[in-house]
Design a protein around this motif. Sequence first.
Motif, PDB file in Angstrom:
ATOM      1  N   TRP A   1       0.831  -1.194   0.000  1.00 50.01           N
ATOM      2  CA  TRP A   1       0.000   0.000   0.000  1.00 50.01           C
ATOM      3  C   TRP A   1       0.874   1.255   0.000  1.00 50.01           C
ATOM      4  O   TRP A   1       1.902   1.295   0.687  1.00 50.01           O
ATOM      5  CB  TRP A   1      -0.899   0.044   1.241  1.00 50.01           C
ATOM      6  N   ARG A   2       0.448   2.258  -0.714  1.00 44.99           N
ATOM      7  CA  ARG A   2       1.049   3.587  -0.580  1.00 44.99           C
ATOM      8  C   ARG A   2       0.408   4.266   0.633  1.00 44.99           C
ATOM      9  O   ARG A   2      -0.794   4.132   0.865  1.00 44.99           O
ATOM     10  CB  ARG A   2       0.818   4.417  -1.836  1.00 44.99           C
ATOM     11  N   PHE A   3       1.227   4.992   1.385  1.00 49.68           N
ATOM     12  CA  PHE A   3       0.737   5.595   2.623  1.00 49.68           C
ATOM     13  C   PHE A   3       0.851   7.111   2.553  1.00 49.68           C
ATOM     14  O   PHE A   3       1.914   7.650   2.233  1.00 49.68           O
ATOM     15  CB  PHE A   3       1.545   5.073   3.820  1.00 49.68           C
ATOM     16  N   ASP A   4      -0.241   7.790   2.830  1.00 45.19           N
ATOM     17  CA  ASP A   4      -0.276   9.252   2.884  1.00 45.19           C
ATOM     18  C   ASP A   4      -0.066   9.672   4.335  1.00 45.19           C
ATOM     19  O   ASP A   4      -0.976   9.524   5.160  1.00 45.19           O
ATOM     20  CB  ASP A   4      -1.624   9.757   2.360  1.00 45.19           C
ATOM     21  N   ASP A   5       1.122  10.170   4.662  1.00 43.31           N
ATOM     22  CA  ASP A   5       1.399  10.465   6.063  1.00 43.31           C
ATOM     23  C   ASP A   5       0.755  11.764   6.546  1.00 43.31           C
ATOM     24  O   ASP A   5       0.873  12.114   7.717  1.00 43.31           O
ATOM     25  CB  ASP A   5       2.901  10.463   6.343  1.00 43.31           C
ATOM     26  N   ALA A   6       0.056  12.466   5.651  1.00 44.42           N
ATOM     27  CA  ALA A   6      -0.703  13.638   6.078  1.00 44.42           C
ATOM     28  C   ALA A   6      -2.073  13.235   6.592  1.00 44.42           C
ATOM     29  O   ALA A   6      -2.577  13.791   7.579  1.00 44.42           O
ATOM     30  CB  ALA A   6      -0.844  14.636   4.930  1.00 44.42           C
ATOM     31  N   THR A   7      -2.679  12.241   5.926  1.00 49.72           N
ATOM     32  CA  THR A   7      -4.037  11.828   6.289  1.00 49.72           C
ATOM     33  C   THR A   7      -4.104  10.454   6.943  1.00 49.72           C
ATOM     34  O   THR A   7      -5.110  10.121   7.586  1.00 49.72           O
ATOM     35  CB  THR A   7      -4.931  11.796   5.037  1.00 49.72           C
ATOM     36  N   GLY A   8      -3.067   9.638   6.751  1.00 50.93           N
ATOM     37  CA  GLY A   8      -3.090   8.269   7.257  1.00 50.93           C
ATOM     38  C   GLY A   8      -3.833   7.307   6.363  1.00 50.93           C
ATOM     39  O   GLY A   8      -4.047   6.155   6.738  1.00 50.93           O
ATOM     40  N   ARG A   9      -4.172   7.732   5.172  1.00 52.91           N
ATOM     41  CA  ARG A   9      -4.941   6.869   4.287  1.00 52.91           C
ATOM     42  C   ARG A   9      -4.028   6.028   3.394  1.00 52.91           C
ATOM     43  O   ARG A   9      -2.901   6.434   3.059  1.00 52.91           O
ATOM     44  CB  ARG A   9      -5.913   7.700   3.440  1.00 52.91           C
ATOM     45  N   LEU A  10      -4.560   4.849   3.023  1.00 51.56           N
ATOM     46  CA  LEU A  10      -3.842   3.882   2.204  1.00 51.56           C
ATOM     47  C   LEU A  10      -4.427   3.850   0.799  1.00 51.56           C
ATOM     48  O   LEU A  10      -5.637   4.025   0.612  1.00 51.56           O
ATOM     49  CB  LEU A  10      -3.948   2.488   2.822  1.00 51.56           C
ATOM     50  N   SER A  11      -3.566   3.591  -0.183  1.00 51.30           N
ATOM     51  CA  SER A  11      -4.021   3.359  -1.551  1.00 51.30           C
ATOM     52  C   SER A  11      -3.183   2.234  -2.138  1.00 51.30           C
ATOM     53  O   SER A  11      -1.994   2.098  -1.808  1.00 51.30           O
ATOM     54  CB  SER A  11      -3.902   4.622  -2.404  1.00 51.30           C
ATOM     55  N   PRO A  12      -3.773   1.393  -3.004  1.00 54.32           N
ATOM     56  CA  PRO A  12      -3.028   0.248  -3.534  1.00 54.32           C
ATOM     57  C   PRO A  12      -1.785   0.668  -4.309  1.00 54.32           C
ATOM     58  O   PRO A  12      -1.823   1.618  -5.095  1.00 54.32           O
ATOM     59  CB  PRO A  12      -4.045  -0.439  -4.453  1.00 54.32           C
ATOM     60  N   ASN A  13      -0.703  -0.022  -4.062  1.00 53.63           N
ATOM     61  CA  ASN A  13       0.518   0.192  -4.836  1.00 53.63           C
ATOM     62  C   ASN A  13       0.358  -0.518  -6.182  1.00 53.63           C
ATOM     63  O   ASN A  13      -0.620  -1.238  -6.419  1.00 53.63           O
ATOM     64  CB  ASN A  13       1.725  -0.353  -4.068  1.00 53.63           C
ATOM     65  N   ASP A  14       1.311  -0.353  -7.069  1.00 53.62           N
ATOM     66  CA  ASP A  14       1.289  -1.034  -8.366  1.00 53.62           C
ATOM     67  C   ASP A  14       2.596  -1.803  -8.529  1.00 53.62           C
ATOM     68  O   ASP A  14       3.655  -1.182  -8.683  1.00 53.62           O
ATOM     69  CB  ASP A  14       1.125  -0.013  -9.494  1.00 53.62           C
ATOM     70  N   PRO A  15       2.544  -3.156  -8.458  1.00 51.99           N
ATOM     71  CA  PRO A  15       1.360  -4.001  -8.261  1.00 51.99           C
ATOM     72  C   PRO A  15       0.863  -3.953  -6.819  1.00 51.99           C
ATOM     73  O   PRO A  15       1.603  -3.581  -5.906  1.00 51.99           O
ATOM     74  CB  PRO A  15       1.861  -5.390  -8.634  1.00 51.99           C
ATOM     75  N   ALA A  16      -0.378  -4.373  -6.640  1.00 53.34           N
ATOM     76  CA  ALA A  16      -1.023  -4.270  -5.334  1.00 53.34           C
ATOM     77  C   ALA A  16      -0.607  -5.379  -4.381  1.00 53.34           C
ATOM     78  O   ALA A  16      -0.763  -5.233  -3.164  1.00 53.34           O
ATOM     79  CB  ALA A  16      -2.543  -4.279  -5.498  1.00 53.34           C
ATOM     80  N   PHE A  17      -0.084  -6.492  -4.901  1.00 54.60           N
ATOM     81  CA  PHE A  17       0.309  -7.600  -4.028  1.00 54.60           C
ATOM     82  C   PHE A  17       1.239  -8.534  -4.779  1.00 54.60           C
ATOM     83  O   PHE A  17       1.366  -8.471  -6.010  1.00 54.60           O
ATOM     84  CB  PHE A  17      -0.918  -8.393  -3.531  1.00 54.60           C
ATOM     85  N   VAL A  18       1.896  -9.392  -4.009  1.00 55.43           N
ATOM     86  CA  VAL A  18       2.665 -10.499  -4.559  1.00 55.43           C
ATOM     87  C   VAL A  18       2.085 -11.779  -3.966  1.00 55.43           C
ATOM     88  O   VAL A  18       1.702 -11.805  -2.784  1.00 55.43           O
ATOM     89  CB  VAL A  18       4.171 -10.363  -4.246  1.00 55.43           C
ATOM     90  N   ALA A  19       1.970 -12.820  -4.772  1.00 51.20           N
ATOM     91  CA  ALA A  19       1.340 -14.059  -4.329  1.00 51.20           C
ATOM     92  C   ALA A  19       2.385 -15.090  -3.928  1.00 51.20           C
ATOM     93  O   ALA A  19       3.436 -15.216  -4.560  1.00 51.20           O
ATOM     94  CB  ALA A  19       0.446 -14.625  -5.432  1.00 51.20           C
ATOM     95  N   LEU A  20       2.085 -15.830  -2.867  1.00 51.39           N
ATOM     96  CA  LEU A  20       2.865 -16.992  -2.434  1.00 51.39           C
ATOM     97  C   LEU A  20       2.158 -18.243  -2.945  1.00 51.39           C
ATOM     98  O   LEU A  20       1.006 -18.192  -3.358  1.00 51.39           O
ATOM     99  CB  LEU A  20       2.971 -17.022  -0.917  1.00 51.39           C
ATOM    100  N   PRO A  21       2.823 -19.416  -2.922  1.00 54.06           N
ATOM    101  CA  PRO A  21       2.145 -20.646  -3.354  1.00 54.06           C
ATOM    102  C   PRO A  21       0.848 -20.856  -2.588  1.00 54.06           C
ATOM    103  O   PRO A  21       0.822 -20.723  -1.351  1.00 54.06           O
ATOM    104  CB  PRO A  21       3.182 -21.738  -3.036  1.00 54.06           C
ATOM    105  N   PRO A  22      -0.243 -21.163  -3.272  1.00 50.68           N
ATOM    106  CA  PRO A  22      -1.548 -21.331  -2.607  1.00 50.68           C
ATOM    107  C   PRO A  22      -1.479 -22.365  -1.483  1.00 50.68           C
ATOM    108  O   PRO A  22      -0.999 -23.476  -1.675  1.00 50.68           O
ATOM    109  CB  PRO A  22      -2.464 -21.805  -3.742  1.00 50.68           C
ATOM    110  N   GLY A  23      -1.936 -21.957  -0.309  1.00 49.93           N
ATOM    111  CA  GLY A  23      -1.958 -22.848   0.841  1.00 49.93           C
ATOM    112  C   GLY A  23      -0.785 -22.685   1.785  1.00 49.93           C
ATOM    113  O   GLY A  23      -0.822 -23.178   2.913  1.00 49.93           O
ATOM    114  N   ASP A  24       0.283 -21.988   1.347  1.00 47.29           N
ATOM    115  CA  ASP A  24       1.469 -21.873   2.198  1.00 47.29           C
ATOM    116  C   ASP A  24       1.239 -20.961   3.405  1.00 47.29           C
ATOM    117  O   ASP A  24       1.869 -21.129   4.443  1.00 47.29           O
ATOM    118  CB  ASP A  24       2.663 -21.375   1.396  1.00 47.29           C
TER     119      ASP A  24
END
Length: 417
Positions: A239-262
């Motif tokens: 997440w990108r973090f706005d330290d003025a407001t404390g609000r989050l916005s998705p980064n690009d990419p928004a996530f990285v995946a691990l092997p399903p079930g790990d």
Amino acid sequence: MTTPSPSRRSFLTTAAALAGSAPTLTGSARAKEEEGPLIAYVGTFSSPLKDVLPTQVDLPPGNGRGIHIFRVDRATGALAAAGEFESGTSPSRLAVNATGTVLYAANETDRAGDDRLGTVSALAIDRTTGGLSPLNAVKSGGAGPTYIDIHPSGRFLLVANYFGGSIAVLPILPDGRLGEAVDVRAGAGKIGPTRAPSAPPGSFAFSGHDRTHAHMIQADPSGRFVLHVDLGLDRIYSWRFDDATGRLSPNDPAFVALPPGDGPRQVRLHPNGRWLYSIQEEGSTLVLFDYDAGRMAPRQTISSLPPGYAGSNFTSELLISPGGRFVYAGNRLHDSIAIFAVGGDGALAFVAEEWTRGDYPRSFGLDPSGRFLYCCNQRADHVTIFRVDPQSGGLTFTGQYVPVGNPSHVAFVDLAR
């Protein structure tokens, strides 16, 4: 459980060949460091959970009394009981502000009125005695808050709600009290399978692939990016973090995946800021990522268990030594701390394991000097203390068992500073 084999009772010394020399304190610096009291706070599970949260494999009966307070002997690492902050809300994860004046506690079994929401408490620290007094408590933004982290700005507390599957940002007011959440977010996607492909042969480890479970949250040192681990979705969110407001916005990419079930549980960023390590609860693995501005690229996967292990295991804590030369990984059921040397490119090499002298090591932490490691053995109702070898990364049991009901996390405050 069976008695651990002799190989688990002694540390393998091969790490010395993998690590160089470490800086040591001068006599004057050591003397200054050892002035004044050092306080350890141990958070616990302190209330029955069956009527508050869904059934879970690792939830204890609630033998703790809240937050247990100890005075630390700097020379031996020994803990002497110095009081308790009684609480029946299972303050299972703790965080201390930079000035050592306020302690924050995630109340994992608390609920706010009729709402199925947890709370987070702010507690004032007495700078003379280390005693705690309540400032306030606010809703955590979800059920079962299990992890908290103070943003580098010192103006926000980040919360991961395991049972609610959400993360939240709470403002920290000038007097240390907490404000109501300014942002609440949650990941969404396909829940992973109940069997981890990376798990040891014969494993039946299952802890959270029934729904989304936010297990950990942490800002990177820049404060511009926040990482959040979801065990049920097998993802690490950025997440990108706005330290003025404390609000989050998705980064690009928004996530990285691990092997399903790990089931990723925690992440830790190396002191150089370029390598990120994650530990998978059901897969019993560690993954090395190259890290840059919230972006993660996987480069290595290694087991948290010794070669040949078979059966079930749940990993727990992930810890990087202050100099970044060693990584420690907790194994529950195997009841060990695995020790890895960090190579010049960040890759991990298994060095040794140390038996925790207890049952189900939920977490462990280093004292401010880095000379002692304290392991919270959740089901054994005690904390065990180990001396750390700065040259090899090895752990030597000091022979000290500290009785604490269902210990979950340890945090330190140096009253001399």
